[in-house]
Motif scaffolding. Sequence first.
Motif, PDB file in Angstrom:
ATOM      1  N   THR A   1       0.562   1.808 -11.411  1.00  3.51           N
ATOM      2  CA  THR A   1       1.004   3.133 -10.993  1.00  3.51           C
ATOM      3  C   THR A   1       1.156   3.186  -9.475  1.00  3.51           C
ATOM      4  OG1 THR A   1      -0.119   4.146 -12.866  1.00  3.51           O
ATOM      5  CG2 THR A   1       0.417   5.591 -11.038  1.00  3.51           C
ATOM      6  N   ASP A   2       2.049   4.023  -9.012  1.00  5.02           N
ATOM      7  CA  ASP A   2       2.338   4.173  -7.588  1.00  5.02           C
ATOM      8  C   ASP A   2       1.243   5.000  -6.917  1.00  5.02           C
ATOM      9  OD1 ASP A   2       3.640   4.175  -5.161  1.00  5.02           O
ATOM     10  OD2 ASP A   2       5.056   5.765  -5.706  1.00  5.02           O
ATOM     11  N   ARG A   3       0.147   4.340  -6.569  1.00  4.68           N
ATOM     12  CA  ARG A   3      -0.942   4.971  -5.835  1.00  4.68           C
ATOM     13  C   ARG A   3      -1.438   3.983  -4.799  1.00  4.68           C
ATOM     14  NH1 ARG A   3      -6.161   4.039  -8.178  1.00  4.68           N
ATOM     15  NH2 ARG A   3      -6.773   6.207  -7.883  1.00  4.68           N
TER      16      ARG A   3
ATOM     17  N   THR B   1       0.790  -1.225   0.000  1.00  2.00           N
ATOM     18  CA  THR B   1       0.000   0.000   0.000  1.00  2.00           C
ATOM     19  C   THR B   1       0.824   1.279   0.000  1.00  2.00           C
ATOM     20  OG1 THR B   1      -1.698  -1.159   1.284  1.00  2.00           O
ATOM     21  CG2 THR B   1      -1.866   1.219   1.212  1.00  2.00           C
ATOM     22  N   LEU B   2       1.956   1.303   0.680  1.00  2.00           N
ATOM     23  CA  LEU B   2       2.685   2.551   0.906  1.00  2.00           C
ATOM     24  C   LEU B   2       3.322   3.085  -0.373  1.00  2.00           C
ATOM     25  CD1 LEU B   2       4.397   1.662   4.305  1.00  2.00           C
ATOM     26  CD2 LEU B   2       2.320   3.003   3.924  1.00  2.00           C
ATOM     27  N   PRO B   3       3.440   4.414  -0.512  1.00  2.00           N
ATOM     28  CA  PRO B   3       3.992   5.009  -1.738  1.00  2.00           C
ATOM     29  C   PRO B   3       5.483   4.720  -1.919  1.00  2.00           C
ATOM     30  CG  PRO B   3       3.507   6.708  -0.099  1.00  2.00           C
ATOM     31  CD  PRO B   3       2.941   5.437   0.428  1.00  2.00           C
ATOM     32  N   ILE B   4       5.824   4.153  -3.049  1.00  2.00           N
ATOM     33  CA  ILE B   4       7.206   3.781  -3.357  1.00  2.00           C
ATOM     34  C   ILE B   4       8.082   5.023  -3.504  1.00  2.00           C
ATOM     35  CG2 ILE B   4       8.703   2.534  -4.947  1.00  2.00           C
ATOM     36  CD1 ILE B   4       6.751   0.743  -3.443  1.00  2.00           C
ATOM     37  N   VAL B   5       7.529   6.081  -4.034  1.00  2.00           N
ATOM     38  CA  VAL B   5       8.341   7.270  -4.313  1.00  2.00           C
ATOM     39  C   VAL B   5       8.963   7.829  -3.037  1.00  2.00           C
ATOM     40  CG1 VAL B   5       6.444   8.959  -4.137  1.00  2.00           C
ATOM     41  CG2 VAL B   5       8.409   9.420  -5.626  1.00  2.00           C
ATOM     42  N   GLU B   6       8.281   7.703  -1.905  1.00  2.00           N
ATOM     43  CA  GLU B   6       8.840   8.219  -0.661  1.00  2.00           C
ATOM     44  C   GLU B   6      10.076   7.431  -0.232  1.00  2.00           C
ATOM     45  OE1 GLU B   6       6.229   9.070   2.566  1.00  2.00           O
ATOM     46  OE2 GLU B   6       4.584   9.699   1.248  1.00  2.00           O
ATOM     47  N   MET B   7      10.121   6.168  -0.572  1.00  2.00           N
ATOM     48  CA  MET B   7      11.313   5.352  -0.289  1.00  2.00           C
ATOM     49  C   MET B   7      12.414   5.655  -1.297  1.00  2.00           C
ATOM     50  SD  MET B   7       9.313   1.752   0.336  1.00  2.00           S
ATOM     51  CE  MET B   7       7.546   1.892   0.639  1.00  2.00           C
ATOM     52  N   ALA B   8      12.021   5.864  -2.541  1.00  2.00           N
ATOM     53  CA  ALA B   8      13.001   6.092  -3.603  1.00  2.00           C
ATOM     54  C   ALA B   8      13.823   7.347  -3.358  1.00  2.00           C
ATOM     55  CB  ALA B   8      12.296   6.174  -4.956  1.00  2.00           C
ATOM     56  N   VAL B   9      13.170   8.410  -2.877  1.00  2.00           N
ATOM     57  CA  VAL B   9      13.858   9.702  -2.808  1.00  2.00           C
ATOM     58  C   VAL B   9      14.833   9.810  -1.644  1.00  2.00           C
ATOM     59  CG1 VAL B   9      12.035  10.936  -4.038  1.00  2.00           C
ATOM     60  CG2 VAL B   9      11.939  10.774  -1.528  1.00  2.00           C
ATOM     61  N   VAL B  10      14.851   8.828  -0.737  1.00  2.00           N
ATOM     62  CA  VAL B  10      15.868   8.863   0.325  1.00  2.00           C
ATOM     63  C   VAL B  10      17.168   8.213  -0.139  1.00  2.00           C
ATOM     64  CG1 VAL B  10      14.104   8.822   2.116  1.00  2.00           C
ATOM     65  CG2 VAL B  10      15.210   6.675   1.440  1.00  2.00           C
ATOM     66  N   THR B  11      17.180   7.682  -1.358  1.00  2.00           N
ATOM     67  CA  THR B  11      18.381   7.058  -1.905  1.00  2.00           C
ATOM     68  C   THR B  11      19.031   7.988  -2.925  1.00  2.00           C
ATOM     69  OG1 THR B  11      17.403   5.995  -3.859  1.00  2.00           O
ATOM     70  CG2 THR B  11      17.127   4.866  -1.744  1.00  2.00           C
ATOM     71  N   SER B  12      20.240   7.627  -3.331  1.00  2.00           N
ATOM     72  CA  SER B  12      20.921   8.364  -4.395  1.00  2.00           C
ATOM     73  C   SER B  12      20.620   7.783  -5.763  1.00  2.00           C
ATOM     74  CB  SER B  12      22.438   8.330  -4.156  1.00  2.00           C
ATOM     75  OG  SER B  12      22.918   6.992  -4.226  1.00  2.00           O
ATOM     76  N   ARG B  13      19.740   6.772  -5.800  1.00  2.00           N
ATOM     77  CA  ARG B  13      19.390   6.078  -7.051  1.00  2.00           C
ATOM     78  C   ARG B  13      17.875   5.954  -7.213  1.00  2.00           C
ATOM     79  NH1 ARG B  13      22.238   0.574  -5.614  1.00  2.00           N
ATOM     80  NH2 ARG B  13      23.261   1.803  -4.028  1.00  2.00           N
ATOM     81  N   PRO B  14      17.112   7.010  -7.102  1.00  2.00           N
ATOM     82  CA  PRO B  14      15.658   6.874  -7.179  1.00  2.00           C
ATOM     83  C   PRO B  14      15.180   6.249  -8.486  1.00  2.00           C
ATOM     84  CG  PRO B  14      16.325   9.173  -7.397  1.00  2.00           C
ATOM     85  CD  PRO B  14      17.530   8.412  -6.942  1.00  2.00           C
ATOM     86  N   GLU B  15      15.970   6.397  -9.551  1.00  2.00           N
ATOM     87  CA  GLU B  15      15.590   5.794 -10.834  1.00  2.00           C
ATOM     88  C   GLU B  15      15.686   4.266 -10.812  1.00  2.00           C
ATOM     89  OE1 GLU B  15      19.986   6.064 -10.864  1.00  2.00           O
ATOM     90  OE2 GLU B  15      18.351   7.367 -10.202  1.00  2.00           O
TER      91      GLU B  15
ATOM     92  N   GLU C   1       2.486  -7.418  -8.576  1.00  2.00           N
ATOM     93  CA  GLU C   1       2.298  -6.048  -9.039  1.00  2.00           C
ATOM     94  C   GLU C   1       3.657  -5.349  -9.049  1.00  2.00           C
ATOM     95  OE1 GLU C   1      -2.152  -4.791  -7.529  1.00  2.00           O
ATOM     96  OE2 GLU C   1      -0.554  -4.844  -6.027  1.00  2.00           O
ATOM     97  N   VAL C   2       4.108  -4.924 -10.221  1.00  2.00           N
ATOM     98  CA  VAL C   2       5.340  -4.143 -10.339  1.00  2.00           C
ATOM     99  C   VAL C   2       4.935  -2.670 -10.358  1.00  2.00           C
ATOM    100  CG1 VAL C   2       7.323  -3.573 -11.793  1.00  2.00           C
ATOM    101  CG2 VAL C   2       6.626  -5.964 -11.497  1.00  2.00           C
ATOM    102  N   VAL C   3       5.373  -1.950  -9.335  1.00  2.00           N
ATOM    103  CA  VAL C   3       4.871  -0.595  -9.095  1.00  2.00           C
ATOM    104  C   VAL C   3       5.881   0.433  -9.603  1.00  2.00           C
ATOM    105  CG1 VAL C   3       3.942   0.977  -7.381  1.00  2.00           C
ATOM    106  CG2 VAL C   3       3.769  -1.509  -7.020  1.00  2.00           C
ATOM    107  N   ARG C   4       5.407   1.307 -10.491  1.00  2.00           N
ATOM    108  CA  ARG C   4       6.261   2.330 -11.085  1.00  2.00           C
ATOM    109  C   ARG C   4       6.060   3.675 -10.383  1.00  2.00           C
ATOM    110  NH1 ARG C   4       8.518   3.838 -16.347  1.00  2.00           N
ATOM    111  NH2 ARG C   4       7.730   1.935 -17.334  1.00  2.00           N
ATOM    112  N   PRO C   5       7.033   4.106  -9.564  1.00  2.00           N
ATOM    113  CA  PRO C   5       6.966   5.464  -9.028  1.00  2.00           C
ATOM    114  C   PRO C   5       7.374   6.468 -10.104  1.00  2.00           C
ATOM    115  CG  PRO C   5       8.981   4.423  -8.310  1.00  2.00           C
ATOM    116  CD  PRO C   5       8.213   3.376  -9.084  1.00  2.00           C
ATOM    117  N   LEU C   6       7.106   7.730  -9.877  1.00  2.00           N
ATOM    118  CA  LEU C   6       7.461   8.771 -10.855  1.00  2.00           C
ATOM    119  C   LEU C   6       8.946   8.798 -11.169  1.00  2.00           C
ATOM    120  CD1 LEU C   6       5.309  11.744  -9.484  1.00  2.00           C
ATOM    121  CD2 LEU C   6       4.957  10.513 -11.638  1.00  2.00           C
ATOM    122  N   THR C   7       9.762   8.345 -10.228  1.00  2.00           N
ATOM    123  CA  THR C   7      11.209   8.446 -10.355  1.00  2.00           C
ATOM    124  C   THR C   7      11.852   7.283 -11.098  1.00  2.00           C
ATOM    125  OG1 THR C   7      11.263   7.470  -8.145  1.00  2.00           O
ATOM    126  CG2 THR C   7      11.528   9.861  -8.292  1.00  2.00           C
ATOM    127  N   ALA C   8      11.129   6.204 -11.336  1.00  2.00           N
ATOM    128  CA  ALA C   8      11.739   4.980 -11.857  1.00  2.00           C
ATOM    129  C   ALA C   8      12.075   5.085 -13.339  1.00  2.00           C
ATOM    130  CB  ALA C   8      10.824   3.786 -11.631  1.00  2.00           C
TER     131      ALA C   8
END
Length: 286
Positions: free
Chosen positions: A186-188, A124-138, A156-163
């Motif tokens: 989508t990451d929602r 359930t939780l937003p992937i983008v919030e985890m991605a942006v704490v790294t140096s490799r959000p993509e 389910e393969v979840v695509r955050p905006l940063t991937a």
Amino acid sequence: MSSADAVTTVGILGSGIMGAGLVEVVARSGRDVVLRSRSRESADAAVEQLSAGLTRQVDKGRLEADERDAIVGRISTTADLADLAGCDLVIESVVEDMAVKKELFAQLDDALEPEALIASNTSTLPIVEMAVVTSRPERVCGIHFFNPAPMMRLVEVVRPLTAADETISTALAFAESCGKDAVEVTDRAGFVVNALLFPYLNSAVRMWEQGTASIEAIDTAMQGGCNFPMGPFALLDLVGLDTSMAILEALHSEFGEPHLVPATSIKRMVAAGHLGRKSGRGFRAY
């Protein structure tokens, strides 16, 4: 080389039921797996339990003994994140707490090679919030397996905006190479399955609270009338009332719709520690 071939060694974080299931799925796919838990003892215990389950399959003639030995032989355990340095992909499957996950993702970012992928098994939780704490959000995405992971075919393969596109294609290919049916989402909050499933489960509890029918009658009606494998109350007890409440709260936080507020009975049962099968009591006693 296919995207799936780029993933030869996988790290799994978390030695609970889902983490152990992920270890089995990955080891069955022919890859080496490193199971990391906060203690080496809990990781070893998870592998022992996994091995015992495979032995039961051998005894029933569903698995060859040499295949069991090969699966278990691909698994190693650790309590040290540094031992994941050689992994091409690490899948996090720890408690559904964003603060815990973000701290872990930042630590993984330091421990892994720059080209490694980091994924969360969150439901359930937003992937983008985890991605942006790294140096490799993509290079961060969601790879959401369902419980029990060895049996359930969907991922389910979840695509955050940063991937990056390559990250998503690699994750899809990896899941498919594990014998799963992978869908990109989508990451929602709730992605596809939980966003549709939990409003239905919540509505079933409210229907019971309003006196429309008994728990047994509602479960029987949905099994017999919709050909579902189990009714909503049996499923809530299987998932866990605490997990179910957390998913509903995340859905309500994102979408703000009144029907997503957890039903009163769910909140009271969680407060009482009646969490379903895992606690021995939920909507039914076990």
